[in-house]
Every structure is written in C-alpha cells, then in structure tokens.
Design an enzyme around this catalytic site. Structure first.
Site, PDB file in Angstrom:
ATOM      1  N   HIS A 156      -9.569   0.907   5.013  1.00  0.00           N
ATOM      2  CA  HIS A 156      -8.292   1.114   5.711  1.00  0.00           C
ATOM      3  C   HIS A 156      -8.541   2.051   6.896  1.00  0.00           C
ATOM      4  CE1 HIS A 156      -4.204   2.374   6.591  1.00  0.00           C
ATOM      5  NE2 HIS A 156      -3.792   1.338   5.892  1.00  0.00           N
TER       6      HIS A 156
ATOM      7  N   GLY B  36       2.488   1.939  10.848  1.00  0.00           N
ATOM      8  CA  GLY B  36       3.473   3.009  10.726  1.00  0.00           C
ATOM      9  C   GLY B  36       4.189   3.350  12.019  1.00  0.00           C
TER      10      GLY B  36
ATOM     11  N   ASN C  59       0.866  -1.181   0.000  1.00  0.00           N
ATOM     12  CA  ASN C  59       0.000   0.000   0.000  1.00  0.00           C
ATOM     13  C   ASN C  59       0.901   1.229   0.000  1.00  0.00           C
ATOM     14  OD1 ASN C  59      -1.822   2.044   0.491  1.00  0.00           O
ATOM     15  ND2 ASN C  59      -2.306   1.393   2.578  1.00  0.00           N
TER      16      ASN C  59
ATOM     17  N   LYS D 171      -0.015   4.230  -0.225  1.00  0.00           N
ATOM     18  CA  LYS D 171      -0.692   5.385   0.379  1.00  0.00           C
ATOM     19  C   LYS D 171      -0.491   6.622  -0.513  1.00  0.00           C
ATOM     20  CE  LYS D 171       0.116   3.295   4.866  1.00  0.00           C
ATOM     21  NZ  LYS D 171      -0.001   3.457   6.292  1.00  0.00           N
TER      22      LYS D 171
ATOM     23  N   SER E 283       3.365  -2.486  10.356  1.00  0.00           N
ATOM     24  CA  SER E 283       4.811  -2.516  10.598  1.00  0.00           C
ATOM     25  C   SER E 283       5.459  -3.836  10.198  1.00  0.00           C
ATOM     26  CB  SER E 283       5.123  -2.171  12.064  1.00  0.00           C
ATOM     27  OG  SER E 283       4.696  -0.848  12.347  1.00  0.00           O
TER      28      SER E 283
HETATM   29  C1  PEP Z   1      -0.868   0.000   6.151  1.00  0.00           C
HETATM   30  O1  PEP Z   1      -1.073   1.201   6.216  1.00  0.00           O
HETATM   31  O2  PEP Z   1      -1.669  -0.725   5.550  1.00  0.00           O
HETATM   32  C2  PEP Z   1       0.327  -0.515   6.803  1.00  0.00           C
HETATM   33  C3  PEP Z   1       0.320  -1.779   7.133  1.00  0.00           C
HETATM   34  O3  PEP Z   1       1.333   0.384   7.047  1.00  0.00           O
HETATM   35  P1  PEP Z   1       2.786   0.042   7.660  1.00  0.00           P
HETATM   36  O4  PEP Z   1       3.290  -1.222   7.026  1.00  0.00           O
HETATM   37  O5  PEP Z   1       3.636   1.234   7.279  1.00  0.00           O
HETATM   38  O6  PEP Z   1       2.612  -0.101   9.133  1.00  0.00           O
END
Ligand code: PEP
Length: 250
Positions: free
Chosen positions: A95, A171, A11, A13, A210
């Site tokens: 999301h 995140g 993703n 974003k 993460s």
């Molecule tokens: C997400 O936003 O779907 C996500 C899992 O972000 P991250 O891997 O950066 O935690």
C-alpha cells in the site's frame, strides 16, 4: 479466459476497536452470497475477533501488511503465518502508505508477497503513481515498473490481486478520469500477460482511491476493472454495501 470474480475489499487502515465489529457484522448480514467477493481488512488487533464474528459467512478477512519472515526477533511485526492463524485469508501488500511511510520498495513488497504465498494468503498488491509522476507523464511507466518489481515469479498459477491506487487519489476525494483508469488497468493487464503468459489474465485488477457510493458503479463497470479497494468509505457498513451493490456480478 473468463473474467475474474470481482472483489470489493475494505481497508480499515488504523481505524476500529471492538465496537466496530458491529459494522462488520452488518456488512456480512447483507453481502451478496455469490457473483462478487467481499472482504474486510481491519487492523491486526481485530483480525481474530472479526474472524470469529463473521465465521461461516461470505465475507473474507484480510490483513494490511506482513513481515517477510515466519517468526523471530522482529519486535512489533506480524508474520503472514500469524495473520492466517488469526483468520485472515487475504493480505494487502505494498500500500502506498507503507511504501511512503515505511520505506517499502518493490523488492521489500516482493518478499512480503513470497511470505503471503508461503502462509497460504492471497496477496492484494498495490501499485500507483504520485501526482508529480502523473503530471510528468510517467504514470504508466511507474505503475508497470512497480508491477514487474513487486510481483515475484512464484505468483504464477497462484491466486492474487493487483490494486491500482493512484497515490494522489487516496483519501483526497479526487479520482482519475474514467479513460485514465482504463488506460492504466489495460497496461497492468498487458504487463501481467507478459510476465505470466495466459495466467496473467486470471487476477482481478482493483481500482482504489476515493471510491464512494456515488462513483462506484461507473468505475466498477469499466473494462479491466475487477473490483475496488476502498478506504474511508469502508468504515460505514451502509456506504460499503452501497459500493458492493454497484459491482457487476461475475
Ligand atoms: C486506500 O487507502 O486503499 C484507499 C483507497 O483509500 P480511500 O478509499 O479512502 O481513498
């Protein structure tokens, strides 16, 4: 029912411009040809160009949201049909950044899932508890409630994926314990079976929050974890490919 083919979806974003297509091409050049599905979900502005750049390859293209209606006076919005027209075959829905930042409740997510099905897109439906909800012992109730509220009955027999993404793990560098991930994934699977019967065993249940090259393999090996939704670590091809390499193959 045999285990679903794992899916590793990136993703992006609100990140990426035309020059980022080089990262997508690097992923496509090295992604495994079988045993795991690999997807990149860029911002809408890159869907068409990424789909042209990766045409004929294994990597699927996904969008990050859609409007419930097919067309109309909805300034700034994009319909599921438009996403499919631009080359998407998947769409992330619900999301937590949309639920929290755009006020999307379960009913809104369910209507977007209907739109995705109408347009022939495979929805990736996100659920997950906040830190306060986990600390209050409500994680399972919140997540299974979101599954019941966000997944319409029309999904029966259709291709779809659920992503468990604890809000507090997105995140932040934080992840639940492996036991907690398994507990939630098993609760989601039981809910899917309750809702869809035998067919509830078919969808992959992704973990997101993460996921990094250093923790991917141990998370992806857990029971009922059928892949990962990856945010920050999907922006660099090298990191994303290392996560893909950690996935057990179907
Ligand atoms: C997400 O936003 O779907 C996500 C899992 O972000 P991250 O891997 O950066 O935690």
């Amino acid at each position: 029912m045999s285990a679903p083919t794992p899916l590793i979806a990136g993703n992006w974003k609100m990140n990426g411009t035309a020059e980022s297509l080089a990262q997508a091409s690097a992923v496509a050049a090295a992604a495994p040809a079988a045993g795991v599905r690999v997807a990149l979900c860029p911002p809408a502005t890159l869907l068409a160009s990424m789909s042209r750049a990766l045409a004929g390859g294994q990597v699927m293209i996904g969008a990050q949201d859609c409007h419930p209606e097919p067309s109309g006076a909805f300034t700034g919005d994009i319909s599921a049909e438009m996403l499919a027209d631009a080359g998407a075959s998947l769409v992330i829905l619900g999301h937590s950044e949309r639920r929290a930042g755009h006020g999307e409740d379960d009913a809104a997510v369910a209507s977007k899932v209907q739109a995705a099905l109408r347009a022939g897109l495979e929805p990736i439906i996100c659920v997950g508890e906040t830190r306060q909800e986990r600390e209050a012992g409500q994680a399972l109730a919140v997540v299974t409630g979101q599954v019941r509220g966000s997944l319409p009955a029309a999904l029966a027999g259709k291709a779809f994926t659920v992503a468990y993404e604890p809000v507090w793990a997105i995140g932040t560098g934080l992840t639940p314990t492996l036991e907690d991930i398994v507990e939630v994934h098993q609760a989601i699977r039981a809910t899917l079976r309750d809702m869809f019967g035998e067919g509830g065993g078919a969808p992959a249940i992704l973990y997101g929050g993460s996921v990094k090259p250093g923790n991917a393999a141990e998370i992806l090996a857990l029971p009922e974890v059928g892949g990962a939704l990856v945010g920050g670590a999907s922006l660099k091809a090298e990191d994303f490919l290392a996560i893909v390499a950690g996935s057990p193959k179907a």
